[in-house]
Design a protein around this motif. Sequence first.
Motif, PDB file in Angstrom:
ATOM      1  N   ARG A 186      38.745  32.051  35.693  1.00  0.00           N
ATOM      2  CA  ARG A 186      37.062  30.875  35.350  1.00  0.00           C
ATOM      3  C   ARG A 186      36.416  31.226  36.341  1.00  0.00           C
ATOM      4  N   GLY A 187      36.445  30.853  37.344  1.00  0.00           N
ATOM      5  CA  GLY A 187      35.244  30.238  38.674  1.00  0.00           C
ATOM      6  C   GLY A 187      34.956  31.836  39.134  1.00  0.00           C
ATOM      7  N   MET A 188      35.889  32.810  38.693  1.00  0.00           N
ATOM      8  CA  MET A 188      35.907  33.932  39.293  1.00  0.00           C
ATOM      9  C   MET A 188      35.070  35.170  37.906  1.00  0.00           C
ATOM     10  N   GLU A 189      35.436  34.424  37.030  1.00  0.00           N
ATOM     11  CA  GLU A 189      34.240  35.268  35.738  1.00  0.00           C
ATOM     12  C   GLU A 189      32.686  34.121  35.682  1.00  0.00           C
ATOM     13  N   ARG A 190      32.992  33.389  36.500  1.00  0.00           N
ATOM     14  CA  ARG A 190      31.657  32.618  35.983  1.00  0.00           C
ATOM     15  C   ARG A 190      30.417  33.952  37.130  1.00  0.00           C
ATOM     16  N   ASP A 191      31.019  33.257  38.341  1.00  0.00           N
ATOM     17  CA  ASP A 191      30.128  34.394  39.347  1.00  0.00           C
ATOM     18  C   ASP A 191      30.073  35.850  39.549  1.00  0.00           C
ATOM     19  N   GLY A 192      31.279  36.288  38.123  1.00  0.00           N
ATOM     20  CA  GLY A 192      31.202  38.058  37.836  1.00  0.00           C
ATOM     21  C   GLY A 192      31.519  38.157  38.139  1.00  0.00           C
ATOM     22  N   LEU A 193      33.116  38.096  39.047  1.00  0.00           N
ATOM     23  CA  LEU A 193      33.804  38.671  39.345  1.00  0.00           C
ATOM     24  C   LEU A 193      34.568  39.633  38.704  1.00  0.00           C
ATOM     25  N   VAL A 194      35.019  39.418  38.154  1.00  0.00           N
ATOM     26  CA  VAL A 194      36.062  39.357  36.971  1.00  0.00           C
ATOM     27  C   VAL A 194      35.584  39.460  35.972  1.00  0.00           C
TER      28      VAL A 194
ATOM     29  N   ASN B 161      19.483  28.951  49.958  1.00  0.00           N
ATOM     30  CA  ASN B 161      20.284  29.726  50.471  1.00  0.00           C
ATOM     31  C   ASN B 161      21.801  28.677  49.306  1.00  0.00           C
ATOM     32  N   CYS B 162      21.609  28.009  48.817  1.00  0.00           N
ATOM     33  CA  CYS B 162      22.551  26.716  48.180  1.00  0.00           C
ATOM     34  C   CYS B 162      23.449  28.046  47.398  1.00  0.00           C
ATOM     35  N   HIS B 163      23.123  28.647  46.531  1.00  0.00           N
ATOM     36  CA  HIS B 163      24.690  29.727  45.760  1.00  0.00           C
ATOM     37  C   HIS B 163      24.668  30.729  47.035  1.00  0.00           C
ATOM     38  N   ALA B 164      24.434  30.955  48.195  1.00  0.00           N
ATOM     39  CA  ALA B 164      25.276  31.640  49.470  1.00  0.00           C
ATOM     40  C   ALA B 164      26.196  30.358  49.504  1.00  0.00           C
ATOM     41  N   ARG B 165      25.864  29.118  50.042  1.00  0.00           N
ATOM     42  CA  ARG B 165      27.111  28.599  50.257  1.00  0.00           C
ATOM     43  C   ARG B 165      28.306  29.013  49.159  1.00  0.00           C
ATOM     44  N   GLU B 166      27.430  28.463  47.634  1.00  0.00           N
ATOM     45  CA  GLU B 166      29.004  28.510  47.025  1.00  0.00           C
ATOM     46  C   GLU B 166      29.933  29.527  47.069  1.00  0.00           C
ATOM     47  N   MET B 167      28.713  31.114  46.749  1.00  0.00           N
ATOM     48  CA  MET B 167      29.727  32.325  46.781  1.00  0.00           C
ATOM     49  C   MET B 167      30.794  31.872  47.787  1.00  0.00           C
ATOM     50  N   LEU B 168      29.852  31.614  49.452  1.00  0.00           N
ATOM     51  CA  LEU B 168      30.770  31.638  50.537  1.00  0.00           C
ATOM     52  C   LEU B 168      32.174  30.945  50.483  1.00  0.00           C
ATOM     53  N   ALA B 169      31.848  29.747  49.800  1.00  0.00           N
ATOM     54  CA  ALA B 169      33.499  29.133  49.368  1.00  0.00           C
ATOM     55  C   ALA B 169      34.038  29.742  48.762  1.00  0.00           C
ATOM     56  N   ARG B 170      33.413  30.468  47.600  1.00  0.00           N
ATOM     57  CA  ARG B 170      34.314  31.542  46.099  1.00  0.00           C
ATOM     58  C   ARG B 170      35.018  31.986  46.991  1.00  0.00           C
ATOM     59  N   VAL B 171      34.553  32.795  47.751  1.00  0.00           N
ATOM     60  CA  VAL B 171      34.790  34.006  49.244  1.00  0.00           C
ATOM     61  C   VAL B 171      35.624  33.210  50.052  1.00  0.00           C
ATOM     62  N   GLY B 172      36.109  32.225  49.999  1.00  0.00           N
ATOM     63  CA  GLY B 172      37.011  31.965  51.722  1.00  0.00           C
ATOM     64  C   GLY B 172      37.397  31.106  50.696  1.00  0.00           C
ATOM     65  N   ASP B 173      37.531  31.083  49.772  1.00  0.00           N
ATOM     66  CA  ASP B 173      39.303  30.513  48.753  1.00  0.00           C
ATOM     67  C   ASP B 173      40.231  31.079  49.550  1.00  0.00           C
ATOM     68  N   LYS B 174      41.230  30.837  49.063  1.00  0.00           N
ATOM     69  CA  LYS B 174      42.420  31.272  49.789  1.00  0.00           C
ATOM     70  C   LYS B 174      42.969  32.391  48.320  1.00  0.00           C
ATOM     71  N   TRP B 175      43.212  31.487  47.157  1.00  0.00           N
ATOM     72  CA  TRP B 175      43.457  32.600  45.946  1.00  0.00           C
ATOM     73  C   TRP B 175      42.113  33.073  45.718  1.00  0.00           C
TER      74      TRP B 175
END
Length: 153
Positions: free
Chosen positions: A68-76, A18-32
């Motif tokens: 950049r982070g969103m592009e790396r995560d495949g969201l943008v 679940n390590c990556h799940a935590r990273e994605m929660l941090a991304r999604v929880g990011d205000k911007w």
Amino acid sequence: MAKKTIMRPAELEHTPANCHAREMLARVGDKWSVYVIHVLGDAGTLRFNELRSRVNGISQRMLTVTLRGMERDGLVTRTVYPEVPPRVEYALTRLGRTLRQLVRGLVEWSGAHLTEVDAARAAYDARNRRLAKSAPLGRPAPLLRARPSRVAG
């Protein structure tokens, strides 16, 4: 005295699975990130400065880091056109659009419950003003007490 063990749900335990799940929660929880997903979800494809003008309060650097982070995560997706000056456009990917559905729900929930949140804030502020007013003279109220400064030594 024995230390009490706190039980956490399995999905919150740090494991390789679940390590990556935590990273994605941090991304999604990011205000911007949430804001960018919402704006791109409504607008479709935008150039950097168009996106920046629609995301109130974000700096150029923070928008760059977020994208950049969103592009790396495949969201943008970031598309660069070989023009002078270069034209760069951003859009949600298929994966990003699935997240947009969740973000839309959060935005709708926020709008539907603004009155309740405002009432809760007003009640909280009123309670805490009473505490501040009832504090003895010369002593700050418990919630307003400043933290002691640390002296280097």
